[in-house]
Write an enzyme that holds these catalytic residues in place. Sequence first.
Site, PDB file in Angstrom:
ATOM      1  N   SER A  70       0.856  -1.184   0.000  1.00 16.38           N
ATOM      2  CA  SER A  70       0.000   0.000   0.000  1.00 16.38           C
ATOM      3  C   SER A  70       0.890   1.231   0.000  1.00 16.38           C
ATOM      4  CB  SER A  70      -0.918   0.041   1.222  1.00 16.38           C
ATOM      5  OG  SER A  70      -1.480   1.348   1.328  1.00 16.38           O
ATOM      6  N   SER A 128     -12.769   1.982   1.869  1.00 15.96           N
ATOM      7  CA  SER A 128     -12.796   0.517   2.045  1.00 15.96           C
ATOM      8  C   SER A 128     -13.430  -0.167   0.838  1.00 15.96           C
ATOM      9  CB  SER A 128     -13.496   0.131   3.353  1.00 15.96           C
ATOM     10  OG  SER A 128     -14.802   0.655   3.411  1.00 15.96           O
ATOM     11  N   ASP A 172     -22.024   1.124  -0.794  1.00 14.67           N
ATOM     12  CA  ASP A 172     -20.693   1.612  -1.160  1.00 14.67           C
ATOM     13  C   ASP A 172     -20.101   0.823  -2.318  1.00 14.67           C
ATOM     14  OD1 ASP A 172     -21.270   2.992   1.117  1.00 14.67           O
ATOM     15  OD2 ASP A 172     -19.587   2.227   2.301  1.00 14.67           O
TER      16      ASP A 172
HETATM   17  P1  ADP Z   1     -13.820   4.654   4.902  1.00 14.67           P
HETATM   18  O1  ADP Z   1     -14.329   3.502   4.086  1.00 14.67           O
HETATM   19  O2  ADP Z   1     -14.886   5.629   5.250  1.00 14.67           O
HETATM   20  O3  ADP Z   1     -12.650   5.345   4.273  1.00 14.67           O
HETATM   21  P2  ADP Z   1     -13.282   2.534   6.743  1.00 14.67           P
HETATM   22  O4  ADP Z   1     -12.906   2.513   8.176  1.00 14.67           O
HETATM   23  O5  ADP Z   1     -14.497   1.812   6.312  1.00 14.67           O
HETATM   24  O6  ADP Z   1     -13.316   4.057   6.296  1.00 14.67           O
HETATM   25  O7  ADP Z   1     -12.077   1.925   5.896  1.00 14.67           O
HETATM   26  C1  ADP Z   1     -10.783   2.409   6.081  1.00 14.67           C
HETATM   27  C2  ADP Z   1      -9.801   1.239   6.189  1.00 14.67           C
HETATM   28  O8  ADP Z   1      -9.668   0.599   4.908  1.00 14.67           O
HETATM   29  C3  ADP Z   1      -8.415   1.667   6.557  1.00 14.67           C
HETATM   30  O9  ADP Z   1      -8.259   1.740   7.952  1.00 14.67           O
HETATM   31  C4  ADP Z   1      -7.559   0.576   5.952  1.00 14.67           C
HETATM   32  O10 ADP Z   1      -7.549  -0.556   6.781  1.00 14.67           O
HETATM   33  C5  ADP Z   1      -8.318   0.224   4.689  1.00 14.67           C
HETATM   34  N1  ADP Z   1      -7.829   0.975   3.534  1.00 14.67           N
HETATM   35  C6  ADP Z   1      -8.546   1.827   2.754  1.00 14.67           C
HETATM   36  N2  ADP Z   1      -7.777   2.337   1.755  1.00 14.67           N
HETATM   37  C7  ADP Z   1      -6.546   1.818   1.905  1.00 14.67           C
HETATM   38  C8  ADP Z   1      -5.305   1.964   1.184  1.00 14.67           C
HETATM   39  N3  ADP Z   1      -5.197   2.762   0.129  1.00 14.67           N
HETATM   40  N4  ADP Z   1      -4.247   1.253   1.635  1.00 14.67           N
HETATM   41  C9  ADP Z   1      -4.365   0.432   2.690  1.00 14.67           C
HETATM   42  N5  ADP Z   1      -5.485   0.258   3.402  1.00 14.67           N
HETATM   43  C10 ADP Z   1      -6.581   0.944   3.018  1.00 14.67           C
HETATM   44 MG    MG Z   2     -15.792   2.070   4.728  1.00 17.85          MG
END
Ligand code: ADP
Ligand code: MG
Length: 386
Positions: A70, A128, A172
């Site tokens: 990532s 996510s 979503d």
């Molecule tokens: P949202 O979907 O509103 O952004 P969430 O808590 O549902 O918040 O999801 C966020 C989580 O998804 C992060 O904490 C991480 O674990 C994962 N995630 C999202 N995007 C990435 C990324 N680009 N790289 C690594 N993990 C990610």
């Molecule tokens: Mg989310």
Amino acid sequence: MKSRPAAVEITSIFQARFPGEPRAFRAPGRVNIIGEHTDNYDGYVFPIAVSMATTAAAAPRRDRTIRVWSENMQELATLPLDRLERREHWSDYVAGVAAMLEAEGIRLPGADVCIVSDVPIGGGLSSSAALEVSTAMAFLSLADHSLDGVALAKLGRRAENEFVGMNCGIMDQFVAVHAERGKGLLLDCRTLDYELVPLPAEEAAIVVCNTMVKHELGASEYNARRADTLAGTDLLKAIYPEVRALRDVSYEMFEAAASQLPEPIRQRCRHVITENQRVLNGITALKEGRLEVFGDLMNASHESLRSDYEVSCEELDIMVEAARGLPGVLGARMTGGGFGGCTVNLVRPGQVPVFQEEIARRYHKATGLKPDVHITEPMDGAREIT
Ligand code: ADP
Ligand code: MG
């Protein structure tokens, strides 16, 4: 607004870590324009895909290992396909997608995967789902397999529900897959029927303002709301046997039965029932080109979430109030689960620069916090980038 990573850019990030020629898939974040806290009751939602997106680039490996980098986390994770388990780590989303694909009988090769995103992570724009959908498409391409859009959205949701352990709805992932530029997506959460309805960028910009707060009571209050509305549904079922979920209750039916619902159950149900109607009325208004009416319904949605469903908070109310006094603002409301997170605003394009500056200034003056302000228009859903 950050530009999205072009194929060359993601390829060079990939090739700095891994050998081979990757294929890259891009899935957008989303914001819900109207229809909040309706999805769990078989109701209607109307989200768009935003301009921020997550790209997953992947190339096959000969073993049964997934190595995923990532760029956002600046971290490499190694996931053995034959022993995928939850680790309370960001890579759980990727492992979950792989596990669900294999559970569907799609055998995956090992893969090197690189993730790059400009969706704010944990910022309420569904980074996510963007991660799930982009990695699912990348894995499917390596396995030389395909899924239709609905199956792809359901798979992403299952990864999040069953593997990550987050109990999200289907909205979503669904909009990340099916969105189209210049349109919002009306989704019937019962049937998964959907309609793409023009929301022209020339007439209104979508501005997302992050309050930068997330109050902890969210999870327990969320469960309390759900208990109230389910209790209300049972009471309404006793009066109207044909009712399966609040979506089957019209406002007239609700009014006739309201005296038999104790508070706060009555007001919780009223939110869901009126919100479903606001979505449908909003769609009619959009089709008639009456953007002001649509904006008024967004405003009414916020009032209902604030006073009937009671999931707003001081910061969200301040942001919405600040927006409503500004020129060119058609509508402003909290979006997402509530107790912090973002507001969504419909703003006449010519007024966006003033809006952006003034909303930040007003919010900062009232709270001492500097909000993130994202300007977007409805964008396309997930696809391969070449
Ligand atoms: P949202 O979907 O509103 O952004 P969430 O808590 O549902 O918040 O999801 C966020 C989580 O998804 C992060 O904490 C991480 O674990 C994962 N995630 C999202 N995007 C990435 C990324 N680009 N790289 C690594 N993990 C990610
Ligand atoms: Mg989310």
